[in-house]
Design a protein around this motif. Structure first.
Motif, PDB file in Angstrom:
ATOM      1  N   THR A 181       0.820  -1.208   0.000  1.00 47.28           N
ATOM      2  CA  THR A 181       0.000   0.000   0.000  1.00 47.28           C
ATOM      3  C   THR A 181       0.859   1.265   0.000  1.00 47.28           C
ATOM      4  N   HIS A 182       2.060   1.193   0.620  1.00 45.16           N
ATOM      5  CA  HIS A 182       2.952   2.346   0.646  1.00 45.16           C
ATOM      6  C   HIS A 182       4.342   1.904   1.078  1.00 45.16           C
ATOM      7  N   TRP A 183       5.280   2.847   1.170  1.00 44.48           N
ATOM      8  CA  TRP A 183       6.693   2.488   1.317  1.00 44.48           C
ATOM      9  C   TRP A 183       7.178   2.386   2.757  1.00 44.48           C
TER      10      TRP A 183
ATOM     11  N   LEU B 132       8.319   0.818   6.045  1.00 43.90           N
ATOM     12  CA  LEU B 132       8.906  -0.524   6.097  1.00 43.90           C
ATOM     13  C   LEU B 132       8.017  -1.547   6.792  1.00 43.90           C
ATOM     14  N   ASP B 133       7.086  -1.099   7.622  1.00 41.07           N
ATOM     15  CA  ASP B 133       6.198  -2.069   8.280  1.00 41.07           C
ATOM     16  C   ASP B 133       5.140  -2.641   7.336  1.00 41.07           C
ATOM     17  N   HIS B 134       5.145  -2.169   6.084  1.00 41.27           N
ATOM     18  CA  HIS B 134       4.230  -2.689   5.062  1.00 41.27           C
ATOM     19  C   HIS B 134       4.986  -3.226   3.856  1.00 41.27           C
ATOM     20  N   LEU B 135       6.274  -2.940   3.795  1.00 42.96           N
ATOM     21  CA  LEU B 135       7.080  -3.219   2.592  1.00 42.96           C
ATOM     22  C   LEU B 135       8.243  -4.168   2.867  1.00 42.96           C
TER      23      LEU B 135
ATOM     24  N   GLY C 298      -4.344   0.317   4.015  1.00 46.00           N
ATOM     25  CA  GLY C 298      -3.005   0.724   4.436  1.00 46.00           C
ATOM     26  C   GLY C 298      -3.123   1.716   5.583  1.00 46.00           C
ATOM     27  N   ASP C 299      -2.172   2.638   5.680  1.00 45.19           N
ATOM     28  CA  ASP C 299      -2.148   3.535   6.838  1.00 45.19           C
ATOM     29  C   ASP C 299      -3.055   4.754   6.705  1.00 45.19           C
ATOM     30  N   LEU C 300      -4.007   4.716   5.763  1.00 49.28           N
ATOM     31  CA  LEU C 300      -5.038   5.757   5.760  1.00 49.28           C
ATOM     32  C   LEU C 300      -5.960   5.595   6.964  1.00 49.28           C
TER      33      LEU C 300
ATOM     34  N   PRO D 153      -3.708   8.138  14.282  1.00 47.88           N
ATOM     35  CA  PRO D 153      -3.246   8.282  12.897  1.00 47.88           C
ATOM     36  C   PRO D 153      -1.731   8.505  12.906  1.00 47.88           C
ATOM     37  N   PHE D 154      -1.012   7.806  12.036  1.00 48.31           N
ATOM     38  CA  PHE D 154       0.451   7.934  11.989  1.00 48.31           C
ATOM     39  C   PHE D 154       0.805   9.094  11.057  1.00 48.31           C
ATOM     40  N   LEU D 155       1.148  10.208  11.673  1.00 47.67           N
ATOM     41  CA  LEU D 155       1.292  11.458  10.913  1.00 47.67           C
ATOM     42  C   LEU D 155       2.734  11.779  10.536  1.00 47.67           C
TER      43      LEU D 155
ATOM     44  N   GLY E  64      -4.483  -0.278   8.351  1.00 46.69           N
ATOM     45  CA  GLY E  64      -3.045  -0.560   8.351  1.00 46.69           C
ATOM     46  C   GLY E  64      -2.583  -1.125   9.680  1.00 46.69           C
ATOM     47  N   HIS E  65      -3.188  -0.640  10.749  1.00 42.30           N
ATOM     48  CA  HIS E  65      -2.889  -1.118  12.106  1.00 42.30           C
ATOM     49  C   HIS E  65      -4.197  -1.085  12.889  1.00 42.30           C
ATOM     50  N   GLY E  66      -4.463  -2.172  13.631  1.00 40.15           N
ATOM     51  CA  GLY E  66      -5.678  -2.220  14.430  1.00 40.15           C
ATOM     52  C   GLY E  66      -6.645  -3.257  13.884  1.00 40.15           C
TER      53      GLY E  66
HETATM   54 ZN   LIG Z   1       2.157   1.246   9.133  1.00 40.07          ZN
END
Ligand SMILES: [Zn+2]
Length: 315
Positions: free
Chosen positions: A81-83, A85-88, A199-201, A207-209, A235-237
């Protein structure tokens, strides 16, 4: 630059959830947010006529291994979903195990890994900071450094640049492209099951800002709300219903409004907690004030010229 590293190290601590099948051919591999290590994002497995697609690969090898084990057959493709590292990061190990694995992602992944991109700068910070880091922190940093040393294995060969209908591993998907969180944030709607991977939306405990453009994030959430989904994998939760998502979104808007009115971070954190408390465990609850305090200082209530510094970027 030091703040980049701090932001990443802040994202430490809480328990992984048990695995849960959502529908036939739809399996969630929950991420983790445990103490003394960096997080793994949630992953979603979708079964197509040609095998399984994995959406997000986590950071740690154990997460990628759990994803492979949870798939009921061969994993043919990964979509990140994005770059972050916890997703890639899991791509590196997956590719070492699955030579034919095809990877899909936004061009922002390639940009982040390019010389002087965000991940390249982060890699240099790690190299600089490692020699003087305490042992436990050094071990955590070394995990990311090893991933970034395999940049070629992290890069997608199929880039998704605009909202489109795509079929991966024989599964029909609708993919959206946003810029709010990382400059290139894909969301994926599995049309057969009505499952939306954001993802992290959408994240908890907050929210991870770290690299976010708050006004664009609000607009992205409106577009998500307009999608015909029945359930949402953040993305988390934990997995959310549509009503859960709207509640979370109300909390997000209230948090940004509170910050914009110049109210104290602790007061705004209380507003946020009152909306999302049902999804927080003790560890998450304990983390809310510290994380939001950090984001208020570095972004939401930073000097005006810094607040939208991640807004001027292309997909
Ligand atoms: Zn994340």
């Amino acid at each position: 630059m030091r703040t980049l590293l701090l932001a990443v190290v802040l994202l430490c601590g809480a328990a992984a959830h048990a695995q849960q099948p959502l529908a036939p051919g739809v399996v969630v591999v929950p991420g983790g947010f445990e103490a003394d290590r960096q997080p793994d994002g949630n992953s979603l497995l979708l079964e197509g006529s040609e095998g399984w697609l994995l959406i997000d690969s986590g950071r740690h090898r154990a997460h990628a291994q759990a994803a492979l084990a949870a798939a009921g057959g061969p994993v043919r493709a990964v979509l990140n979903t994005h770059w972050h590292l916890d997703h890639l990061g899991g791509n590196a190990w997956l590719r070492s195990q699955l030579p034919g694995l095809e990877a899909w992602g936004s061009p922002a992944i390639t940009r982040a890994l390019a010389p002087d991109g965000w991940l390249d700068r982060y890699r240099r910070q790690l190299v600089e900071a490692l020699p003087s880091a305490p042992a436990a922190q050094g071990a955590v940093m070394r995990i990311d450094l090893e991933l970034l040393d395999q940049a070629d294995a992290l890069r997608p060969e199929h880039e998704i640049r605009r909202a489109s209908a795509v079929t991966i591993a024989g599964r029909s998907l609708r993919v959206g492209v946003e810029t709010a969180v990382s400059g290139g944030d894909l969301w994926v709607l599995d049309t057969a099951s009505g499952t939306l991977a954001t993802g992290d939306l959408v994240t908890l405990p907050v929210p991870f800002l770290d690299t976010a453009c708050p006004p664009a994030w609000r607009e992205a959430l409106e577009r998500l709300s307009a999608q015909p989904f029945r359930r949402l994998v953040p993305g988390h939760g934990p997995v959310m219903s549509r009503a859960d998502f709207e509640r979370w979104r109300g909390g997000f808007d209230a948090l940004l409004d509170c910050a914009g009115q110049g109210l104290h971070p602790a007061a705004c954190a209380a507003v946020w907690r009152s909306r999302v408390d049902r999804w927080l465990d003790d560890a998450g609850r304990a983390r809310v004030n510290g994380m939001l305090g950090y984001y208020f200082k570095t972004l939401l209530q930073a000097p005006p010229e810094q607040r939208e510094r991640f807004c001027l970027r292309s997909r």
